[in-house]
Design a protein around this motif. Structure first.
Motif, mmCIF file in Angstrom:
data_model
loop_
_atom_site.group_PDB
_atom_site.id
_atom_site.type_symbol
_atom_site.label_atom_id
_atom_site.label_comp_id
_atom_site.label_asym_id
_atom_site.label_seq_id
_atom_site.Cartn_x
_atom_site.Cartn_y
_atom_site.Cartn_z
ATOM 1 N N THR A 1 -4.941 -8.463 17.030
ATOM 2 C CA THR A 1 -3.765 -7.652 17.322
ATOM 3 C C THR A 1 -2.740 -8.574 17.961
ATOM 4 O O THR A 1 -2.990 -9.137 19.031
ATOM 5 N N ALA B 1 -6.561 -9.908 21.174
ATOM 6 C CA ALA B 1 -5.203 -9.372 21.222
ATOM 7 C C ALA B 1 -4.359 -10.330 22.039
ATOM 8 O O ALA B 1 -4.799 -10.829 23.080
ATOM 9 N N ILE C 1 -4.495 -1.603 19.873
ATOM 10 C CA ILE C 1 -5.543 -2.638 19.973
ATOM 11 C C ILE C 1 -6.898 -2.068 19.589
ATOM 12 O O ILE C 1 -7.644 -2.665 18.807
#
Length: 294
Positions: free
Chosen positions: A141, A119, A289
């Motif tokens: 993400t 992420a 996430i």
């Protein structure tokens, strides 16, 4: 792009899980293998999740969500080269996307992490997508990722970033500390990137202002981004692109462009969030996430 799986050295200054650590490993360059040192924090258990911050920030940008993520994931929050506690890259290594990909891939090998989830926010979101494009991760993400701007939007964003940097460099520490003690002062210092700056603690605001001022990789990283445009699909893995509705740095219509470039991605709206949404709505960002990494 490859590097030996054994790091040159690892240090763990704190004896408890989650304490600051650093690792040094070689990255291939035109001058041969050169050492790169990255600072990181690692907490939790489960499948690995790599967290990447934006330009001028540091790994503590993820503090509002890291404990939530650590319940389900082995979370590694990294200071990118030249930011936070990570030194700038050695001469011979550029602060560009190919080098960042190589360094982050080598970091995963050094930490014995095989294809983590990733992420990233802003610059970190762009790097996360690059890692996904190279099939080095399991899921991506990207929170307000860089690279989907028009030329005008890029010039605007770079101008704002340079102004923030100059302010951080010129503002005396006692002034920063005094402003950070009130919600109004924190708004003055951080409203460009947070929609709810009053939620940041005084200590966090002081630390991130210092991180911006002391970012040795800022100029080279910004210069390398002048020609960046993300135009490739990221096939074969889950991708979420999330954008704050109150992002004042990279406006949210760039999320629509990201969806057109990566057609199978999930485009998520983050209501009431700014450019760095982890502080504005930690529960929502953590859920986005974790949903992607499931």
């Amino acid at each position: 792009m490859s590097a030996p799986s054994t790091p040159v050295s690892q240090t763990v200054p704190a004896a408890f899980s989650g304490g600051p650590r650093s690792v040094t490993f070689p990255v291939v360059s035109p001058r041969g293998p050169l050492p790169v040192t990255l600072a990181y924090t690692r907490v939790g258990s489960g499948e690995p999740l790599l967290l990447l911050h934006g330009i001028g920030h540091h790994r503590q940008a993820w503090d509002p969500v890291i404990d939530i993520l650590a319940v389900e994931r082995d979370v590694i929050a990294v200071d990118l080269p030249g930011f936070g506690e990570s030194p700038a890259l050695a001469d011979g290594l550029a602060h560009d996307l190919p080098t960042m990909n190589a360094a982050l891939g080598a970091l995963c090998q050094a930490l014995e992490i095989e294809r983590p989830h990733v992420a990233g926010n802003s610059l970190g979101g762009l790097l996360a997508l690059e890692l996904g494009r190279a099939q080095l991760v399991r899921s991506v993400t990207a929170l307000s990722p860089a690279g989907f701007w028009s030329p005008v939007e890029r010039r605007y964003a770079f101008g704002v970033l340079q102004a923030m940097r100059q302010t951080a460099l010129r503002m005396p520490l006692p002034v920063v500390e005094r402003l950070s003690r009130t919600a109004a002062g924190r708004t003055v210092l951080t409203s460009t990137i947070y929609a709810r700056p009053g939620r940041r603690s005084p200590e966090a605001v002081v630390a991130e202002t210092l991180a911006l001022a002391q970012a040795t990789g800022f100029t080279e990283t910004l210069r390398a981004g002048a020609s960046v445009q993300f135009t490739d699909d990221v096939p074969g893995l889950p991708v979420t692109v999330a954008w704050g509705t109150r992002d004042r740095l990279l406006v949210r219509r760039q999320g629509v462009r990201a969806k057109s470039v990566i057609p199978l991605s999930r485009l998520v709206r983050l209501p009431g969030c700014g450019h760095v949404p982890m502080s504005d709505d930690p529960a929502l960002v953590a859920r986005v996430i974790l949903d992607t990494s499931r």
